[in-house]
Design a protein around this motif. Structure first.
Motif, PDB file in Angstrom:
ATOM      1  N   CYS A   1       0.869  -1.170   0.000  1.00 51.11           N
ATOM      2  CA  CYS A   1       0.000   0.000   0.000  1.00 51.11           C
ATOM      3  C   CYS A   1       0.908   1.222   0.000  1.00 51.11           C
ATOM      4  N   VAL A   2       0.360   2.350  -0.353  1.00 54.09           N
ATOM      5  CA  VAL A   2       1.158   3.570  -0.445  1.00 54.09           C
ATOM      6  C   VAL A   2       0.607   4.649   0.481  1.00 54.09           C
ATOM      7  N   VAL A   3       1.438   5.634   0.746  1.00 59.91           N
ATOM      8  CA  VAL A   3       1.120   6.710   1.683  1.00 59.91           C
ATOM      9  C   VAL A   3       0.082   7.665   1.102  1.00 59.91           C
ATOM     10  N   ALA A   4      -0.942   7.962   1.898  1.00 55.83           N
ATOM     11  CA  ALA A   4      -1.851   9.062   1.603  1.00 55.83           C
ATOM     12  C   ALA A   4      -1.386  10.272   2.433  1.00 55.83           C
ATOM     13  N   ASP A   5      -1.140  10.023   3.728  1.00 53.15           N
ATOM     14  CA  ASP A   5      -0.545  11.011   4.640  1.00 53.15           C
ATOM     15  C   ASP A   5       0.060  10.233   5.799  1.00 53.15           C
ATOM     16  N   ASP A   6       0.480  10.905   6.853  1.00 57.92           N
ATOM     17  CA  ASP A   6       1.182  10.201   7.930  1.00 57.92           C
ATOM     18  C   ASP A   6       0.284   9.304   8.783  1.00 57.92           C
ATOM     19  N   GLN A   7      -1.015   9.349   8.555  1.00 55.45           N
ATOM     20  CA  GLN A   7      -1.957   8.512   9.300  1.00 55.45           C
ATOM     21  C   GLN A   7      -2.750   7.567   8.402  1.00 55.45           C
TER      22      GLN A   7
END
Length: 104
Positions: free
Chosen positions: A67-73
């Motif tokens: 999976c990839v980052v959307a934001d830090d959460q």
């Protein structure tokens, strides 16, 4: 929160930003600016962490894949993200949460 290293070598909150790479999960919040200057950031890696399933993008077909980052959460899929910054491997998910194995 997920943290990344940018091209300058600084540790920053993870984001869908080019030229960054996830390095782990922060153990504490540290302000690295102003008079305090650079500080050491404590983080852990090689663990499963619960993150937000941004927009419910992680589905059954995502399980055991990256999976990839959307934001830090939050995490999402490469089809949704712009820069495809890998967060980790999808271990389990619901419509609102994803358990991600994060390794440096």
């Amino acid at each position: 929160a997920l943290i990344s290293k940018n091209a300058a070598g600084n540790v920053i909150p993870a984001a869908d930003t080019a030229s960054t790479a996830v390095i782990g999960v922060a153990e504490e919040q540290v302000i690295n600016s102003g008079a305090a200057g650079a500080k050491t950031v404590k983080y852990i890696t090689n663990l499963a962490v619960e993150l937000v399933n941004a927009g419910g993008a992680i589905v059954q077909a995502s399980k055991h894949g990256t999976c990839v980052v959307a934001d830090d959460q939050s995490v999402t899929t490469a089809a949704v993200a712009t820069n495809d910054i890998v967060a980790g491997k999808v271990m389990e998910f619901t419509t609102t949460a994803v358990w991600v194995f994060v390794s440096e």
